[in-house]
Design a protein around this motif. Structure first.
Motif, short mmCIF file in Angstrom:
data_model
loop_
_atom_site.label_atom_id
_atom_site.label_comp_id
_atom_site.label_asym_id
_atom_site.label_seq_id
_atom_site.Cartn_x
_atom_site.Cartn_y
_atom_site.Cartn_z
N LEU A 1 51.79 37.32 37.90
CA LEU A 1 50.91 38.14 38.71
C LEU A 1 51.74 39.18 39.46
CD1 LEU A 1 47.92 38.47 39.74
CD2 LEU A 1 48.62 37.10 41.72
N TYR A 2 51.32 40.45 39.36
CA TYR A 2 52.10 41.53 39.95
C TYR A 2 51.39 42.13 41.18
CZ TYR A 2 55.39 41.42 36.09
OH TYR A 2 56.36 41.02 35.20
N LYS A 3 52.13 42.92 41.91
CA LYS A 3 51.66 43.57 43.13
C LYS A 3 50.40 44.39 42.86
CE LYS A 3 53.58 46.61 46.77
NZ LYS A 3 54.81 47.33 47.18
N GLY A 4 49.44 44.32 43.78
CA GLY A 4 48.18 45.04 43.62
C GLY A 4 48.24 46.45 44.16
N LYS A 5 47.48 47.34 43.55
CA LYS A 5 47.34 48.71 44.04
C LYS A 5 46.22 48.76 45.07
CE LYS A 5 49.20 50.86 39.89
NZ LYS A 5 49.02 51.92 38.87
N VAL A 6 46.32 49.70 46.02
CA VAL A 6 45.45 49.67 47.19
C VAL A 6 44.05 50.25 46.96
CG1 VAL A 6 47.42 49.75 48.76
CG2 VAL A 6 46.30 51.89 48.08
N GLY A 7 43.78 50.73 45.75
CA GLY A 7 42.45 51.28 45.48
C GLY A 7 41.33 50.30 45.75
#
Length: 241
Positions: free
Chosen positions: A128-134
């Motif tokens: 699981l990777y870092k999420g984007k803030v959208g």
């Protein structure tokens, strides 16, 4: 209409037969009203498994490449994705994020469910990777809850590059809705958006129990591809005699 034909007559029964998904926490998905379902993204099949098991229609933001293929095959693929409730989003260029937010808010304005993969791309290694803030921007602007979701087993069932899925058990797990109303009006605060996104990703992580990487998946993919290309340049394969 074709969405429901796919769901109940064609694709839905087939997916249930092949993957036999076990559903957990479905009661956390609201029966009415707008909401965001934010999940991990391990497989191409994720796009279709979740819509197949949800009682409500859900619309996903999908990469534009699925809709722009050449020839008859490309047109058929585009028609299929649109019929399955997917909206094309161009992920290239500086305005890509704004385009995705605009499309997502359009779905939520109609009191519908919006499906989002905050990682922005499929995981290439099951982590699981870092999420984007959208996702945080949309949650605040639309003032809607976020339901975390974990797809478990889809990476093993259909890893990247595999066309025909393996027979492998799949679990689709929904968590309790996350309420961010305390941050209303703060969608332009970068620190707030980061905090909300990290909270969403932690909720997904708790459900999926994946290994977490605090970096963007697209960046890691690009680095690994560059390393592979460099090795191929330094150590080219010798032709077989």
């Amino acid at each position: 209409m074709f969405y429901y034909v796919l769901k109940y007559v064609i694709l839905g029964p087939l997916l249930r037969l092949v993957f036999r998904p076990r559903i957990e926490g479905l009661e956390h998905v609201p029966a009415t009203g707008a909401a965001i379902v934010a999940g991990n993204h391990l497989s191409f099949s994720d796009h279709f498994l979740m819509p197949a098991i949800l009682k409500r229609r859900i619309t996903f933001l999908a990469k534009a490449e699925y809709f722009t293929g050449p020839g008859i095959k490309g047109r058929l693929t585009a028609a299929f994705f649109r019929s399955a409730g997917q909206i094309p989003v161009d992920r290239s260029g500086k305005d890509a994020g704004q385009a995705a937010i605009r499309e997502g808010l359009g779905v939520l304005s109609k009191d519908e469910l919006l499906g989002i993969y905050p990682e922005g791309t499929r995981s290439h290694d099951g982590r699981l990777y870092k999420g984007k803030v959208g996702v945080a921007v949309m949650a605040l602007k639309a003032q809607v809850p976020v339901i975390p979701c974990a797809m478990i087993g889809t990476f093993e069932a259909q890893p990247p590059g595999k066309v025909i899925p393996n027979i492998h058990p799949v679990v689709i797990r929904f968590g309790k809705p996350l309420d961010f109303s305390r941050y209303a009006g703060m969608e332009n605060e970068k620190a707030i958006l980061r905090a909300i996104t990290d909270e969403i990703m932690y909720a997904i992580l708790s459900l999926s129990e994946q290994e977490y990487v605090d970096r963007y998946a697209a960046v890691v993919k690009a680095e690994e591809a560059a390393e592979k290309a460099e090795k191929a340049r330094k150590f080219p394969r010798m032709p077989l005699s």
